[in-house]
Design an enzyme around this catalytic site. Structure first.
Site: not given
Length: 120
Positions: A26-28
């Protein structure tokens, strides 16, 4: 276990699963991309299916975990919309996708925070 090739940005996920594990994904993504991904996961799960997310889960003031705060700068520089997210931000996206019973399973110093939610 069956592995199916695909691109989660463009392809639907195959149906009929009871667990989806998103590890360091999810961080990308931007919040909008995460909502799209969470919605695809939701559609792929059987009723009472579960999603578990492993990533940086930031404090509300975004200073903890320290690794996550530094990593957010990396995402700012290296992606179009990536970031590290607070539990409340992750929870909001999961609920908008249709998930319920969202809870923080584990805080972490590194990229080892865990969030789970269920398909009703």
């Amino acid at each position: 276990m069956i592995l199916v090739p695909g691109d989660f940005y463009r392809d639907e996920l195959p149906p009929g699963h009871d667990l989806a594990f998103l590890s360091a994904i999810i961080h990308q993504n931007s919040p909008e991309q995460n909502l799209d991904l969470f919605s695809k996961v939701f559609r792929s799960l059987d009723p009472a299916g579960r999603i578990v997310i492993r990533d940086h889960v930031m404090s509300e003031d975004r200073t903890y975990p320290k690794d996550g705060a530094i990593f957010a700068v990396n995402m700012l520089l290296g992606t179009a919309g990536g970031n590290t997210y607070t539990f409340e931000e992750i929870k909001k996206g999961l609920q908008e996708a249709g998930f319920s019973s969202v809870r923080l399973l584990q805080k972490g110093e590194h990229m080892d925070g865990l969030v789970e939610a269920f398909k009703p």
